[in-house]
Design a protein around this motif. Structure first.
Motif, short mmCIF file in Angstrom:
data_model
loop_
_atom_site.label_atom_id
_atom_site.label_comp_id
_atom_site.label_asym_id
_atom_site.label_seq_id
_atom_site.Cartn_x
_atom_site.Cartn_y
_atom_site.Cartn_z
N ARG A 227 -2.97 6.56 -7.27
CA ARG A 227 -4.31 5.98 -7.15
C ARG A 227 -4.40 5.07 -5.92
O ARG A 227 -5.42 5.04 -5.23
N GLY B 96 -10.67 5.90 0.05
CA GLY B 96 -11.51 4.87 -0.55
C GLY B 96 -11.72 3.67 0.34
O GLY B 96 -11.64 3.76 1.58
N ASP B 97 -11.94 2.53 -0.29
CA ASP B 97 -12.23 1.31 0.47
C ASP B 97 -10.98 0.51 0.82
O ASP B 97 -11.06 -0.57 1.38
N ARG B 98 -9.83 1.05 0.50
CA ARG B 98 -8.53 0.46 0.85
C ARG B 98 -8.30 -0.92 0.24
O ARG B 98 -7.59 -1.75 0.80
N THR B 99 -8.86 -1.13 -0.94
CA THR B 99 -8.68 -2.42 -1.62
C THR B 99 -7.54 -2.39 -2.63
O THR B 99 -7.03 -3.45 -3.02
N ARG B 100 -7.13 -1.22 -3.08
CA ARG B 100 -6.08 -1.12 -4.09
C ARG B 100 -4.71 -1.38 -3.49
O ARG B 100 -4.42 -0.96 -2.37
N ARG C 199 -4.52 7.31 -2.86
CA ARG C 199 -5.84 7.93 -2.77
C ARG C 199 -6.87 6.93 -2.25
O ARG C 199 -7.71 7.26 -1.40
N ASN C 200 -6.79 5.71 -2.74
CA ASN C 200 -7.71 4.68 -2.29
C ASN C 200 -7.51 4.36 -0.81
O ASN C 200 -8.48 4.11 -0.07
N GLN C 201 -6.25 4.37 -0.37
CA GLN C 201 -5.97 4.10 1.03
C GLN C 201 -6.45 5.22 1.94
O GLN C 201 -6.96 4.98 3.04
N HIS D 223 0.82 -1.21 0.00
CA HIS D 223 0.00 0.00 0.00
C HIS D 223 0.85 1.26 0.00
O HIS D 223 0.34 2.36 0.15
#
Length: 458
Positions: free
Chosen positions: A326, A334-338, A329-331, A297
């Motif tokens: 990206r 967002g939902d922290r799946t990336r 940003r997701n971490q 991450h």
């Protein structure tokens, strides 16, 4: 001490995009960049954009003035000027776009850590200490200069960065290193009209590719006048009044050789740019190659400090730096799946002429991994578009999993390869079988319709 929600060290692709994103979300952001020539990052200043612009110019020069060195030299000088104008425009555009954000404070200076949350910034006329809740390192990479006698004393030795500023076309250019950078520059300067000699320490040309692809690439470059010296161990470099001499030993038989040239490009790789960051004070660990250690991450060993782009090691592509943004940003929002684990396969392109692009496994790699495979090959001249472009050199190759019918690798050495490889990558990423591309309706005449024939296998 000034307080910020985020401190970003480095004005690269990932860092600048992240700064804008955080600013738009109301974060107070400090962006630090030590070089006014690097606003916007490596890509637009000394990497992808200026080199690809010059590669395009070289193709024009080769078409218009082949074997007319004086005319090619004049064209080259103007090409460098056009490149400089373009990079200056993009640098200013990037600077203005970011500094116009109301929540971004820009510092033109050097940064180093005082503690895990404190960063000192050394400006031209003062020093400041900044404190950040989240800190992001995006300082990029720099050219490696190997330990060769005389290399640092020569005035005719260049890196991939400094050679871009030379506006006098070398009559003879020696390229040390046959990696991606070395081959792109060799192809480019051959197009401009330089005599080009590539010195490579290994005995296997283009080891990342299958031997049939590598042989085709080497054959094409040699047909354009590029000479290769394999198994060459460079011993020393020394300037003379009008030239530079490189001495090497043939590792196969111990024979010494001496080459005289106008300039030498050292293209032996790049390393993470971490000098002076004082990472130990922040508790940020680096690996044996000097790359910042991150998890999937992009957290460093100090969790509120992140690293993105070239500085964290691995493949050095601008589009991966953007994808690093990206993930972060997701971490954060967002939902922290990336993560870095979910973006494979990642394509790459080598902008020689014709260009080469690849995604997934090679045939040799697939066999080593134990796949039962089908392999398809297609001469580039079989694609009718190559004839209308008068670019018939090269070949296309695909590797199919014989059990599932899915594409597991593809190499395109042909006109348009950097664009077409993205079509193949989409098919691979979405789990399509090879018949998807075999039966797809493409425009005509186009290079992409060559995929119909490449994947027409039983």
């Amino acid at each position: 001490m000034k307080q910020y929600d985020a401190i970003i060290i480095g004005f690269g692709k990932g860092g600048k995009t992240l700064a804008a994103e955080l600013s738009n979300r109301g974060w107070k952001v400090a962006l630090i960049e030590r070089s006014e020539k690097m606003y916007g990052g490596t890509c637009i200043n000394v990497g992808c954009i200026p080199t690809k612009a010059l590669i395009h110019e070289a193709q024009t020069a080769e078409t218009l003035f082949k074997d007319e060195y004086k005319k090619q030299a004049v064209f080259y000088k103007h090409a460098v000027a056009r490149k400089d104008k373009m990079t200056a425009f993009l640098r200013e555009k990037n600077f203005n776009n970011l500094t116009n954000h109301p929540n971004v404070t820009f510092y033109n200076g050097s940064a180093f850590f005082l503690s895990p949350k404190e960063v000192k910034v050394v400006l031209a006329d003062e020093e400041l200490t900044l404190q950040g809740k989240e800190i992001f390192i995006d300082t990029g990479s720099t050219s490696i200069l190997p330990a060769i006698e005389g290399i640092r004393d020569s005035k005719r030795v260049y890196t991939s960065t400094t050679l871009l500023d030379l506006d006098m076309l070398p009559h003879h250019l020696i390229v040390v290193g046959a990696g991606t950078i070395g081959l792109e520059y060799a192809s480019m300067y051959a197009g401009f009209g330089s005599k080009v000699t590539v010195i490579e320490g290994g005995n296997k040309f283009f080891p990342a590719q299958d031997r049939d692809i590598a042989a085709k690439v080497k054959e094409d470059l040699e047909a354009r006048g590029v000479e290769f010296c394999m198994n060459a161990r460079v011993q020393s470099i020394a300037d003379t009044d009008e030239s530079v001499t490189l001495s090497y030993i043939d590792a196969a038989n111990g024979t010494p050789h001496h080459l005289e040239a106008s300039a030498i490009l050292v293209a032996t790789g790049r390393k993470p740019l971490i000098d002076s960051l004082n990472l130990e004070e922040a508790g940020v660990q680096v690996d044996a190659h000097g790359a910042i250690v991150v998890d999937e991450h992009l957290h460093t060993t100090t969790p509120h400090i992140w690293a993105l782009g070239d500085v964290k090691g691995g493949a050095q592509f601008t589009y991966l730096s953007l994808d690093d943004f990206r993930i972060i940003r997701n971490q954060l929002f967002g939902d922290r799946t990336r993560s870095t684990a979910d973006r494979n396969p990642v394509p790459y392109a080598l902008f020689i002429d014709p260009p080469l692009a690849h995604v997934g496994l090679t045939e040799e790699e697939a066999m080593r991994h134990g796949y039962s495979i089908k392999v398809s090959q297609l001469p580039a001249l079989s694609v009718i578009r190559t004839r209308t472009l008068q670019k018939t050199a090269g070949m296309l190759k695909a590797v199919i999993d014989a059990q599932t019918g899915r594409i597991i690798g593809c190499t395109l050495f042909c006109a348009g390869a950097p664009e077409i490889i993205n079509i193949v990558n989409v098919a691979m990423k979405t789990g399509q079988k090879y018949t998807f591309l075999r039966d797809f309706i493409f425009t005509h005449p186009s290079m992409s319709e060559g995929l119909n024939d490449l994947f027409n296998i039983e």
